[in-house]
Scaffold this active site. Structure first.
Site, PDB file in Angstrom:
ATOM      1  N   HIS A   1      -8.744   4.908  -5.024  1.00 52.09           N
ATOM      2  CA  HIS A   1      -7.303   4.789  -5.177  1.00 52.09           C
ATOM      3  C   HIS A   1      -6.872   5.333  -6.538  1.00 52.09           C
ATOM      4  CE1 HIS A   1      -7.609   2.028  -1.731  1.00 52.09           C
ATOM      5  NE2 HIS A   1      -6.324   2.283  -1.551  1.00 52.09           N
TER       6      HIS A   1
ATOM      7  N   LYS B   1      -3.870   1.156  -9.612  1.00 53.62           N
ATOM      8  CA  LYS B   1      -4.188   0.014  -8.751  1.00 53.62           C
ATOM      9  C   LYS B   1      -4.977  -1.017  -9.555  1.00 53.62           C
ATOM     10  CE  LYS B   1      -5.975  -1.149  -4.162  1.00 53.62           C
ATOM     11  NZ  LYS B   1      -4.742  -1.884  -3.811  1.00 53.62           N
TER      12      LYS B   1
END
Length: 249
Positions: A135, A139
């Site tokens: 990601h 995040k």
């Protein structure tokens, strides 16, 4: 055209909140009645349903508020909730309808079903399971909520609970890999939207199931579909398997 409903957006200034706003604004059957973020007190009475991509703490507080007044329904996409916070969401679902999911993608939810079936059919004594996810650098939780959903599906396929099968991160002198465990690895870099891979590996072959998100609008579209579905449901805790009709009532 479907009947018009009134939606709220929690975490409206975040990346997912902005994506949800764009999807809702493009629809003729939705009126966006509230947009808010942490520290703001919305008038939830204006909404039939609220789509929440905020934080674990904010999601729990919102669920308490809505449950206390008997509505509106919620779609919760926040990740990184503790077991205690998950219990709070479950308690709120006794009063209101909630769709809770770590991923609103149709493709990912199909992948979850494939992982469960593969784990059920591949002998744990011969096949190792590793789940990798990547990601963007912003995040804050790892593994991702989707990776944990995939792990839960694999564990369920083997008739076990994920906490009993989840391996500690491989780091340093770990010794041989324990039989039957499920491993996780995470990458945080750049602007990666979301990539998930489940590897089933034996001594003789490797089976890889994967999904890549190209644009985060796919998650927003799924969340809006969940909102349209859940706004008229009776109290309970639902997920995307329910929304998509994969689970029989």
């Amino acid at each position: 055209m479907s009947a018009i409903f009134h939606a709220g957006i929690s975490g409206a200034r975040g990346r997912m909140g902005r994506a949800v706003s764009a999807v809702l604004d493009a629809r003729e059957d939705v009126v966006v009645a509230a947009r808010f973020d942490r520290g703001e007190t919305p008038d939830v009475s204006l909404c039939d349903v609220i789509i929440d991509f905020s934080t674990a703490e904010a999601s729990v507080e919102l669920a308490r508020t809505c449950a206390a007044r008997g509505g509106p329904a919620l779609v919760i996409g926040s990740t990184g909730l503790s077991p205690e916070q998950e219990d709070e969401i479950l308690k709120a679902s006794e009063k209101i309808a909630i769709v809770r999911s770590g991923n609103f993608s149709l493709g990912v939810n199909i992948l979850i079903g494939l992982v469960q079936h593969a784990a059920q059919r591949l002998d744990a004594a011969e096949w190792d399971i590793e789940i990798a996810e990547a990601h963007h650098r912003r995040k804050v939780d790892a593994p991702s909520g989707t990776a944990l959903m995939l792990g839960e599906a694999a564990a369920e396929g083997r008739g076990e609970d994920l906490p009993d099968l989840r391996a500690a991160p491989w780091d340093g002198i770990t010794g041989p890999r324990p039989e039957g465990k499920i491993g996780f690895s995470s990458i945080r870099a750049g602007g990666i939207v979301g990539e998930h891979t489940v590897m089933f590996a034996s001594e003789d072959e490797v089976l890889t199931l994967s999904h890549s998100a190209i644009d985060r609008s796919l998650f927003a579209k799924g969340a809006v579909a969940a909102a349209a579905w859940v706004r008229s449901r009776k109290p309970g805790l639902y997920d995307m398997q329910d929304v998509l009709g994969f689970r029989q009532a």
